[in-house]
Design a protein around this motif. Structure first.
Motif, PDB file in Angstrom:
ATOM      1  N   ILE A 100     110.725  66.856 -24.214  1.00 31.56           N
ATOM      2  CA  ILE A 100     111.458  67.267 -23.017  1.00 31.56           C
ATOM      3  C   ILE A 100     112.084  66.052 -22.340  1.00 31.56           C
ATOM      4  CG2 ILE A 100     109.978  69.285 -22.625  1.00 31.56           C
ATOM      5  CD1 ILE A 100     108.651  67.753 -20.342  1.00 31.56           C
ATOM      6  N   ASN A 101     113.058  66.303 -21.499  1.00 30.40           N
ATOM      7  CA  ASN A 101     113.708  65.257 -20.725  1.00 30.40           C
ATOM      8  C   ASN A 101     114.417  65.920 -19.542  1.00 30.40           C
ATOM      9  OD1 ASN A 101     114.555  62.659 -20.068  1.00 30.40           O
ATOM     10  ND2 ASN A 101     116.400  62.756 -21.347  1.00 30.40           N
ATOM     11  N   SER A 102     114.879  65.115 -18.605  1.00 24.94           N
ATOM     12  CA  SER A 102     115.775  65.617 -17.558  1.00 24.94           C
ATOM     13  C   SER A 102     117.059  64.810 -17.617  1.00 24.94           C
ATOM     14  CB  SER A 102     115.142  65.474 -16.174  1.00 24.94           C
ATOM     15  OG  SER A 102     116.083  65.863 -15.174  1.00 24.94           O
ATOM     16  N   GLY A 142     107.881  69.411 -11.542  1.00 29.41           N
ATOM     17  CA  GLY A 142     107.394  70.791 -11.500  1.00 29.41           C
ATOM     18  C   GLY A 142     107.212  71.382 -12.891  1.00 29.41           C
ATOM     19  N   VAL A 143     108.189  71.105 -13.781  1.00 31.34           N
ATOM     20  CA  VAL A 143     108.086  71.579 -15.172  1.00 31.34           C
ATOM     21  C   VAL A 143     106.867  70.951 -15.845  1.00 31.34           C
ATOM     22  CG1 VAL A 143     109.194  71.629 -17.445  1.00 31.34           C
ATOM     23  CG2 VAL A 143     110.584  71.951 -15.381  1.00 31.34           C
ATOM     24  N   GLU A 144     106.743  69.625 -15.704  1.00 26.55           N
ATOM     25  CA  GLU A 144     105.626  68.911 -16.344  1.00 26.55           C
ATOM     26  C   GLU A 144     104.282  69.424 -15.843  1.00 26.55           C
ATOM     27  OE1 GLU A 144     105.886  64.714 -17.719  1.00 26.55           O
ATOM     28  OE2 GLU A 144     107.251  64.536 -16.008  1.00 26.55           O
ATOM     29  N   ASN A 145     104.196  69.687 -14.542  1.00 26.21           N
ATOM     30  CA  ASN A 145     102.936  70.122 -13.942  1.00 26.21           C
ATOM     31  C   ASN A 145     102.477  71.447 -14.542  1.00 26.21           C
ATOM     32  OD1 ASN A 145     100.765  69.990 -12.118  1.00 26.21           O
ATOM     33  ND2 ASN A 145     101.831  71.325 -10.677  1.00 26.21           N
ATOM     34  N   GLU A 186     115.616  65.526  -5.720  1.00 27.73           N
ATOM     35  CA  GLU A 186     115.534  66.936  -6.132  1.00 27.73           C
ATOM     36  C   GLU A 186     115.345  67.070  -7.639  1.00 27.73           C
ATOM     37  OE1 GLU A 186     118.375  69.825  -4.821  1.00 27.73           O
ATOM     38  OE2 GLU A 186     118.413  69.019  -2.791  1.00 27.73           O
ATOM     39  N   SER A 187     116.134  66.315  -8.404  1.00 33.12           N
ATOM     40  CA  SER A 187     116.026  66.380  -9.872  1.00 33.12           C
ATOM     41  C   SER A 187     114.643  65.915 -10.330  1.00 33.12           C
ATOM     42  CB  SER A 187     117.095  65.506 -10.528  1.00 33.12           C
ATOM     43  OG  SER A 187     118.379  66.044 -10.308  1.00 33.12           O
ATOM     44  N   ARG A 188     114.142  64.866  -9.683  1.00 36.48           N
ATOM     45  CA  ARG A 188     112.825  64.331 -10.047  1.00 36.48           C
ATOM     46  C   ARG A 188     111.735  65.365  -9.749  1.00 36.48           C
ATOM     47  NH1 ARG A 188     111.212  60.665 -13.550  1.00 36.48           N
ATOM     48  NH2 ARG A 188     109.665  62.262 -13.994  1.00 36.48           N
ATOM     49  N   ALA A 189     111.854  66.011  -8.565  1.00 33.20           N
ATOM     50  CA  ALA A 189     110.860  67.017  -8.173  1.00 33.20           C
ATOM     51  C   ALA A 189     110.890  68.213  -9.132  1.00 33.20           C
ATOM     52  CB  ALA A 189     111.121  67.483  -6.745  1.00 33.20           C
ATOM     53  N   HIS A 190     112.099  68.599  -9.563  1.00 33.85           N
ATOM     54  CA  HIS A 190     112.244  69.715 -10.503  1.00 33.85           C
ATOM     55  C   HIS A 190     111.541  69.389 -11.830  1.00 33.85           C
ATOM     56  CE1 HIS A 190     114.516  73.373 -11.846  1.00 33.85           C
ATOM     57  NE2 HIS A 190     114.248  72.834 -13.028  1.00 33.85           N
ATOM     58  N   PHE A 191     111.790  68.184 -12.335  1.00 31.96           N
ATOM     59  CA  PHE A 191     111.189  67.779 -13.613  1.00 31.96           C
ATOM     60  C   PHE A 191     109.671  67.658 -13.483  1.00 31.96           C
ATOM     61  CE2 PHE A 191     110.709  64.548 -17.180  1.00 31.96           C
ATOM     62  CZ  PHE A 191     110.951  65.477 -18.173  1.00 31.96           C
ATOM     63  N   PHE A 203     117.738  82.210 -11.903  1.00 32.01           N
ATOM     64  CA  PHE A 203     116.466  81.581 -11.532  1.00 32.01           C
ATOM     65  C   PHE A 203     116.680  80.084 -11.302  1.00 32.01           C
ATOM     66  CE2 PHE A 203     115.554  85.209 -14.252  1.00 32.01           C
ATOM     67  CZ  PHE A 203     114.546  85.870 -13.564  1.00 32.01           C
ATOM     68  N   ALA A 204     116.211  79.551 -10.160  1.00 34.74           N
ATOM     69  CA  ALA A 204     116.536  78.167  -9.791  1.00 34.74           C
ATOM     70  C   ALA A 204     115.395  77.183  -9.997  1.00 34.74           C
ATOM     71  CB  ALA A 204     116.965  78.119  -8.322  1.00 34.74           C
ATOM     72  N   GLY A 205     114.149  77.655 -10.015  1.00 31.34           N
ATOM     73  CA  GLY A 205     113.010  76.738  -9.986  1.00 31.34           C
ATOM     74  C   GLY A 205     112.588  76.231 -11.348  1.00 31.34           C
ATOM     75  N   PRO A 206     111.669  75.244 -11.351  1.00 32.62           N
ATOM     76  CA  PRO A 206     111.141  74.711 -12.617  1.00 32.62           C
ATOM     77  C   PRO A 206     110.257  75.713 -13.351  1.00 32.62           C
ATOM     78  CG  PRO A 206     109.970  73.743 -10.744  1.00 32.62           C
ATOM     79  CD  PRO A 206     111.087  74.552 -10.173  1.00 32.62           C
ATOM     80  N   ASP A 207     109.836  76.788 -12.636  1.00 31.75           N
ATOM     81  CA  ASP A 207     108.926  77.749 -13.254  1.00 31.75           C
ATOM     82  C   ASP A 207     109.551  78.461 -14.448  1.00 31.75           C
ATOM     83  OD1 ASP A 207     110.701  78.977 -11.508  1.00 31.75           O
ATOM     84  OD2 ASP A 207     109.184  80.081 -10.377  1.00 31.75           O
TER      85      ASP A 207
END
Length: 451
Positions: free
Chosen positions: A170-172, A244-247, A237-242, A141-145
């Motif tokens: 949490i952190n990235s 996504g998790v926060e959202n 990309e890393s920022r967008a992933h993090f 699984f690749a996404g923040p979901d």
């Protein structure tokens, strides 16, 4: 002259603890809850060996980590010369198994495990040489979901266990190139302040500088707080992933704190990292740690495969459950069978099997070194067993083909005794136990009759 010296008593290895029957109800409650929660999210159990090839951990965990440097139980197999290690954690073994058996050939897999791990460290509260972990690994699984789902799964587990003293951080830690830029600046920063570094930090400075951020040394806190923050080095990309998790966490009302000092000592982690922490266990405050480890499958010789997971320290979590004040009484059974005389004993065996057929847990009194036991001593044992009922068979019961059923834990505290036809005892007790809703820790949903 014969040597009558008493043999020396052998005790267990320090830091490898026995789990005694009195603790079993607590472990069972935890394990059953874990299994139920993980199943509700579609995770399947995987069981890997306790012993793995040593290179698995040296490659996966990184040669310059505390675990590989000084905590692993490693040995050479005397039969074939293989270098082997008692597993210090399970992620590497699960990924090895997934690769070896091509588990993701038909799509991503949600896997979970439980069992003992081994680390050669100084035993202290919540840290042992043999300890237990429960963990989950979501491979493919690749996404923040999936990162958010694993976090929400943990939250549900704490809720189901009645634990409200655990908070989420949490952190990235970004991807490898982002960490490399941060690492260069981090080393330069700490080099400028060498005089403030302790021996541990100096040792890690060039080998694993991220771990310096995790120091517990109070004298270094101000220095570490002012160090370059990895979050500032994240690419798009890393920022967008993090984000996504926060959202997802915000939308699902999962409270969390972003902790920029939260890092991982293992080489294989990237992007999302998270920890569940408590203030109730002293310095050993982390009860669950997890994160994304996309590089690991490729490091083990597989195709690039994204993955994410977590591990729970079971002993620490059980300490929290005990601290919550809930009582976990070890109940051996629903029914204790008391008997006097040879014929009564034979009848008790027959009745015991009938009661078990009906789905009840039964302890039948057996003789000790002191003998079969008087009626009074057997009733004492019945009471101590935690059973709701004692079923008594003596000479009178044998001749009348009945059994005496005594309530040991009546709702009003009164004990009642009545005579029941031998063939009706099972049905009577099932009705009594289900009707009274006895909370004895047993699942009576499986009560059944055999004909």
């Amino acid at each position: 002259m014969s040597d009558n010296k008493k043999p020396e008593k052998i005790v267990g290895v320090k830091g490898m603890n026995d789990i005694l029957p009195a603790d079993a109800p607590l472990w069972e409650l935890f394990e059953n809850t874990v299994q139920t929660v993980l199943k509700s999210y579609g995770f399947q159990q995987i069981r890997t060996p306790i012993v793995e090839p040593t290179p698995l951990f040296a490659r996966g965990l990184g040669a310059v980590t505390d675990i590989v440097e000084k905590e692993m139980y490693s040995f050479t197999d005397s039969m074939n010369g293989d270098e082997l290690t008692l597993r210090p954690e399970s992620t590497a073994g699960v990924v090895r198994a997934a690769l070896e058996h091509n588990l993701t050939y038909d799509g991503p897999k949600r896997l979970w495990y439980q069992g003992p791990m081994f680390r050669h460290e100084r035993p202290q509260r919540g840290r042992y040489r043999q300890f237990h972990q429960v963990g989950a690994e979501a491979i493919g699984f690749a996404g923040p979901d999936i990162d958010a789902e694993l976090i929400m799964l943990c939250q549900r587990l704490w809720d189901d266990l009645g634990l409200d003293s655990i908070r989420l951080e949490i952190n990235s830690i970004g991807d490898a190139d982002e960490r490399a830029r941060h690492r260069t600046d981090l080393i330069a920063y700490f080099e400028q302040h060498r005089d403030q570094l302790d021996a541990d930090a100096l040792r890690r400075l060039h080998a694993n500088p991220l771990r310096i951020l995790d120091t517990k040394n109070p004298a270094m806190q101000a220095l570490v707080n002012a160090a370059p923050k990895l979050l500032d080095y994240l690419g798009e990309e890393s920022r967008a992933h993090f984000d996504g998790v926060e959202n997802i966490l915000r939308h699902s009302n999962i409270p969390y704190t972003v902790n920029p000092r939260l890092v991982r000592g293992m080489d294989y982690y990237n992007r999302t990292v998270f920890e569940w922490v408590t203030d109730q266990l002293g310095s050993q405050g982390t009860v669950c740690g997890g994160g994304r480890y996309d590089p690991l499958v490729e490091m083990f010789g597989g195709k690039p495969t994204p993955a994410c997971g977590f591990a729970i320290g079971v002993e620490r979590l059980l300490e929290l459950m005990k601290a919550s004040g809930e009582q976990f009484t070890p109940n051996q059974c629903d029914v204790y069978l008391v008997h006097q005389g040879d014929e009564a004993q034979l009848q008790a065996f027959v009745l015991g099997e009938r009661l078990r057929d009906a789905g009840l847990d039964v302890v039948l009194h057996c003789a000790t070194a002191a003998g079969p036991g008087s009626f009074k001593s057997q009733m004492k044992r019945a009471d101590a067993s935690g059973a709701a009922f004692a079923v008594i068979i003596g000479e009178d019961e044998v001749s009348s083909h009945t059994a005496s059923v005594k309530t040991l834990r009546g709702a009003d505290g009164e004990s009642q005794q009545r005579s029941v036809e031998f063939d009706s005892v099972a049905e009577y007790l099932v009705d009594q136990i289900i009707g009274a809703g006895h909370d004895d820790g047993h699942d009576h949903g499986h009560v059944h009759y055999k004909h």
